[in-house]
Enzyme design. Sequence first.
Site, mmCIF file in Angstrom:
data_model
loop_
_atom_site.group_PDB
_atom_site.id
_atom_site.type_symbol
_atom_site.label_atom_id
_atom_site.label_comp_id
_atom_site.label_asym_id
_atom_site.label_seq_id
_atom_site.Cartn_x
_atom_site.Cartn_y
_atom_site.Cartn_z
ATOM 1 N N PHE B 285 0.522 -1.167 0.118
ATOM 2 C CA PHE B 285 -0.274 0.167 0.020
ATOM 3 C C PHE B 285 0.531 1.442 -0.058
ATOM 4 O O PHE B 285 0.591 1.949 0.728
ATOM 5 C CB PHE B 285 -0.688 0.334 0.708
ATOM 6 C CG PHE B 285 -1.645 -1.541 0.972
ATOM 7 C CD1 PHE B 285 -2.936 -1.748 0.532
ATOM 8 C CD2 PHE B 285 -1.444 -2.105 2.230
ATOM 9 C CE1 PHE B 285 -3.444 -2.473 0.502
ATOM 10 C CE2 PHE B 285 -1.916 -2.911 2.593
ATOM 11 C CZ PHE B 285 -2.906 -3.460 1.386
ATOM 12 N N GLY B 514 -0.085 -8.059 -3.831
ATOM 13 C CA GLY B 514 -1.149 -8.736 -3.186
ATOM 14 C C GLY B 514 -2.715 -8.247 -3.936
ATOM 15 O O GLY B 514 -3.487 -8.379 -3.779
ATOM 16 N N GLY B 710 -5.171 2.340 -14.052
ATOM 17 C CA GLY B 710 -5.704 1.772 -12.291
ATOM 18 C C GLY B 710 -6.831 1.055 -12.266
ATOM 19 O O GLY B 710 -7.938 2.815 -11.731
ATOM 20 N N GLU B 713 -5.906 2.371 -6.391
ATOM 21 C CA GLU B 713 -6.055 3.706 -5.329
ATOM 22 C C GLU B 713 -7.365 4.119 -5.607
ATOM 23 O O GLU B 713 -7.918 4.348 -4.125
ATOM 24 C CB GLU B 713 -5.727 4.517 -6.072
ATOM 25 C CG GLU B 713 -3.648 3.860 -6.564
ATOM 26 C CD GLU B 713 -2.138 3.697 -6.095
ATOM 27 O OE1 GLU B 713 -2.518 4.726 -4.816
ATOM 28 O OE2 GLU B 713 -1.566 3.623 -6.018
#
Lengths: 328, 747
Positions: B285, B514, B710, B713
């Site tokens: 993260f 992950g 993307g 996020e």
Amino acid sequence: MKPFVYERATDVSSAVAAVAGRPDASFLAGGSNLVDLMKMEVVKPELLVDIRHLISHTIEELPGGGLRIGAGVSNNELAADRRVRRRYPMVSQAVLAGASFQLRNLATVGGNFLQRTRCPYFRDVSMPCNKREPGTACSALEGHQRDMAILGASESCVAMHPSDMGVAMAALDAVIRTVGPDGERTIPVNELYRSPADGPERDTVLKHGELITAVDLPDVPVAATSRYRKVRDRASYAFALVSVAAALRVRGGAVREVRIALGGVAHKPWRARTAERHLIGRPATEANFRAAAEAELAAAEPLKGNAFKVPLARNTIVSMLRTLAEEA
Amino acid sequence: MNDQPSRRTVIKAGVGALGAAVLPVGADPARASTAVTAVEAAGRPVRGGIGAALKRVEGPLKVRGAATYAYEWPVENPAYLYPLLSTIATGRITGVGTEAALAEPGVLGVLTHLNAPKLASAEPEVVILQSDRVLHHGQIVGAVIAESIETARYAAGLVTFEYAAEPVDVDLRADRDDLRKPQHAQGFGQLPGDLMNGSPADTAVGDFEAGMASAVHQLDETYTTPIQQHNPMEPHAAVATWTDDEITLYCGSQGVTTPQGLLATAFGVEPARLRLVSPYVGGAFGSKDFSALWGTLALMGARLVPGRPVKLMFTRQQMFTLVGHRPASVQRVRLGADARGRLVAIAHDTVQETAKAKQYAEQTVQGSRTMYAAPHRRTTTRIALLDLPVPTIMRGPGESTGMFALESAMDELALKMGMDPIEFRLRNEPETHPESGQPFSSRHLVRCFEEGARRFGWKHRDKKPRARRKDGWLIGTGVAAATYPSPRLPGSTASASVDKDGRYTVRIAASDIGTGSWTTLAQIAAEALGVPLDRVTLHIGDTRYPRASSGGFSSGINSWGTTIYAAARELRAALDKNGGTIPAEGLEVTTAMPDDPNLAKYEFNSFGAQFAEVRVHEDTGEVRVPRLLGVFDIGRVINPLTARSQLLGGMTWGLSMALFEETVVDHRYGNFVNNDLAGYHVAANADVGSIEVHMLDERDPYINPMGSKGAGEVGIIGTAAAIANAVHNATGVRVRDLPITLDKLFR
């Protein structure tokens, strides 16, 4: 963690003698709190005497209608017991509101009473703390205060007791049974904890080497409709900001019997006797519930960072009594 | 059509078979071999290309404990290292006592600034133990290396430090007189650009003050967000071995190429001599982007015991000061609109915290530059340099906090105008990027709102605050927009090869933190090669493979995926040139990420619309979130399962950020007070209700050959604002400082 000697005691009296004979010794039961504190070197026992297999794991009927809960009963076993759920639902609810399933499997009833405060300054050995190192200072007094006590605290310590189970036990006038170097005795839960003004380094009146063997729940018929309400910063796995264990009996619109204890507000489970006295014989109205809560909390001395707990405790008490009155 | 099984069939084909077709490096082949079977569904090969909803290929390894996380690499005769942290926030170390620790049986050595190897680097993310200077509470000031972790940890308590402490300054306030404009924050100072994404600290279009003065409806509010902590499931860990031939570092990392360079420079060795291996990462993260501090410490330990592996894992408490945090912010947002609800002026001025050790300045204002049309606008970013650890990237760095402010402000102004908050946003949808004037490569925000409103039942909403209650709970709903850029990071190269049996291999030093890139990158390769997924073997997470950018900024698919796609197409072309047959010796190509003229012509952003329903207890102010719903425009979806997980996880974290997450700083000592998972609250299962995730799956025509933007996020962006807006709708109370705790709500 400091190296230590582990001993598995063979009987209670030799376990008591072993711990009583050494100031640096400690009993080990579930260990869910003790071992955590040892890792951080908040406590540094040189000798651990494992007594979990020696203390009772059973819940027995008492003559007269109460229950005797062995100190070795796990928190989950206590919460799941059918008699406890039927006769003292606030106990079951309180236990299930605490910790996590895994921790509740590990933690014992005896140990639950003796868990140490979650005050972050107590748990950080680099910080001054009168409870950990008497005579240093109370770092929380001018520090992070959200989880600190609003009732019964002192200049020397404003730490809060984190137990949920203990709150329900305090409301029920439960009695702890111990065996120590001087023999057996009983201690009402409401007399177990010492005032921080008398020296915060010792949480309870237990003597060194004194072992909790059981706790007796008296027969309290009104507890069959009791409840536990925990208000916290997330829905699970958080200590109480304020909790309330309560039972209420109303007849003819008036309060005939009431038991209230608060969690998250003091160095001990806080029995709200002032509020109880205020309610007995009076009409079970929202106004009286509120007046009773305010009477109890008149003694509150909040810090700047936890002043919200006073109205929060008031609202939670009122909310709880309203619910119980509606159900009654 | 015959060899194209339906999506449902693909899902059913399941993980067991595919999990070994793409056998990850580091997997024990003996243990994994039972899964090496032909991938078949309905008797036909599964293609497994782009769009297939495949479970992650390494899932079975993780479930069985066969996937090697950093600390778990089997090494011979390891030593263990336990870090020592400072107990003051600023000052100097004046004395060190190591005798007692060194006398303890099993202790192999004690590292302090007095004996640590000198490093040829000035990067605070790399450098430790180089001087007597303490720059924050919980800084690494030493380490004990011992035969067992227990001995190392015990002996750590025997090492003593004396300090000359100096006054602590950890107060973030917008009225400080020493705020400064950030410089060179990008790539932690490795790249030019004021802010961390390379953009300038200040931007302006038109004349904000004049525009604001002309506005019929005005809003001027300040929003604050606290320090938030990284708590991935896998603590930060490293296993280092230093021999004359090779230096090996197993460590959880978002990339291996970048830390290889940083650490090789620091230790003065040839990068090729330092091998980093990081095939599996248990969550990162942003906190494992550089893998430097723990890499440095493990390497220092390994040098102390040459030839012997040294294992290091931070404790949960240590992570709070050693792996970076999301910086606190104080954000002033001013909005001005005309009588018809069209914005004429937008200003977003943020003040945020960073360390004295290094400027870290994230693009908190980026969302306000991107979201809405307005002729007069400006953004500014100022930083306060404090005695705190260096902040770092954390999921949605900048936008997650900035969009809480902007999207709360949009809700406030919509209410002031008596306009539906979705309608207000739709009226201010820009045709081109509001600052640069360039077109968006694709922008389907309007569709996200329309689709979301329909699914959420928005039209049944009661606009009036405090209008709905049930059983003592006030009920409210809220909405917010989301956006996050889809950058392509430079520096990736991939190789693609085929052997005589028609088995394809793709190598790139990319990472899977992950997110599912073991699966999605293989899907992209299969698609570009035009072969079924089970014919493709992917190798990532090792500096032995062609260099790659680190994973972050939602850039993985766009950077690594594009590079892999190019290498795969090149191999396919080479095969075609060979008449479609594979030479006996096989074929291999190595391709750098291609230049793309479109990158300079368009603005690339993912978008989303976030909806929230909340309940707030009337007596206690407790907040529950029974329902979140998000609709996202992330371009063409490579893998609906792993993409959904990304968005779902982001929304969950957004909920956690809205209601719980806050690092408490003790202003006397400069320490993080609530430094464990009991004190620092993240959402528990009981806090998370229904979360619905929908993806438009609309191909972006310009971003890359896959058409994919993307997804990592954008899911966390706007969630906190949607919840705050819903809380206002439920209670009439506007909470402008996160987290929304009950003390801010009950009466």
